[in-house]
Design a protein around this motif. Structure first.
Motif: not given
Lengths: 252, 53
Positions: A66-67, A70, A210, A214
């Motif tokens: 996810w990182l 993003m 998560w 973020t």
């Protein structure tokens, strides 16, 4: 809506100061959330009935992947803002994302391999999500290479911005790859219609991780962007004032 | 406790992925801070040189 804030952030001294003030507000939540998330992942969450203890790798692999996405998205959007409105600070943000993003992507691939070995029976499978995550790494490295190859900073900003924007098509491809192709990779467990498919006790540590990752992204992005802004503006009078203020010792 | 660390035979997989990810997080903080520090030092050197000339 007033666009004053947008222009204010385009000013290098303002960005440098505000980014510096914001950093601890992301750093503390990041540290605390990741610590709670790790406790949840390693102690609270039960082993999976199919994957046994290897399911715990999910709690580091998914947030890292996810990182990486993003970071790329921020890089591409900042690059576009820099290109369209000719804002130097936006180019600095884009440039700040790339080195960290490359390492996030590499580690997402590596923890995926470690998870793949026991669950898929192989370290490496040429399947869509893995291939496109590898493409993401190549875009990060290509962006860094391109910047390094061009001496003129303005030209480096504009040329690398085009590459960053082109690469954004890869982000939705990675996200939807598990739906578009029938693949080895696990389908989505959280962002899917009908709600998450995990019991709460397995889900909350993932959500906390998560959120922590973020916040962590902003710590890295803001710190590196400040360094980029400073490098671009080192001849400016505000930098001089800043340096004379904190004397010889100098603090971050 | 030993049983917990053994992760039903998957200790190498579980612990290496956690260690790798934590190393990533820590190193990126170190690198980002170092980058900011070196940018400040660079600007300061330039500033000092201008003062001399």
């Amino acid at each position: 809506m007033s666009w004053a804030w947008f222009h204010r952030f385009g000013s290098a001294p303002y960005f440098y100061r505000v980014a510096g003030r914001l950093t601890p507000w992301f750093a503390w939540p990041a540290g605390i959330l990741i610590a709670i998330g790790l406790y949840g992942a390693l102690v609270v969450a039960p082993p999976d009935y199919q994957q046994s203890e290897t399911v715990r790798i999910m709690y580091v692999h998914v947030p890292t992947a996810w990182l990486s996405l993003m970071t790329y998205s921020w890089m591409a959007v900042a690059a576009a803002v820099g290109l369209i409105w000719r804002i130097k600070v936006a180019h600095a943000v884009a440039a700040a994302c790339a080195p960290a993003g490359a390492t996030f992507t590499a580690v997402a691939l590596a923890s995926g391999m470690i998870w793949g070995q026991p669950t898929w029976g192989t370290w490496w499978a040429w399947e869509p999500r893995v291939i496109f995550e590898l493409v993401l790494l190549l875009f990060f490295l290509g962006y860094l290479g391109l910047r390094g190859a061009i001496d003129d900073p303005t030209r480096a900003d504009r040329t690398s911005a085009v590459l960053a924007i082109v690469g954004i098509v890869n982000v939705p491809i990675i996200h939807y790859s598990v739906e578009w192709w029938n693949t080895l990779h696990q389908p989505a467990s959280i962002l899917k219609s009908g709600g998450p498919s995990m019991p709460w006790v397995m889900l909350w540590p993932l959500l906390v991780m998560w959120l922590g990752f973020t916040c962590y992204f902003f710590v890295i992005m803001l710190t590196r962007a400040r360094a980029e802004v400073l490098r671009r503006e080192r001849g400016g009078s505000w930098v001089r004032n800043l340096l004379s203020q904190d004397g010889v010792a100098g603090s971050a | 406790m030993a049983e917990y660390f053994a992760m039903s035979g998957y200790a190498a997989h579980v612990w290496s992925s956690f260690a790798l990810t934590l190393a990533l997080l820590v190193l990126n903080i170190v690198w980002a801070r170092r980058s900011l520090r070196s940018a400040r030092a660079e600007a300061r050197r330039r500033f000092e040189m201008e003062k001399v000339s």
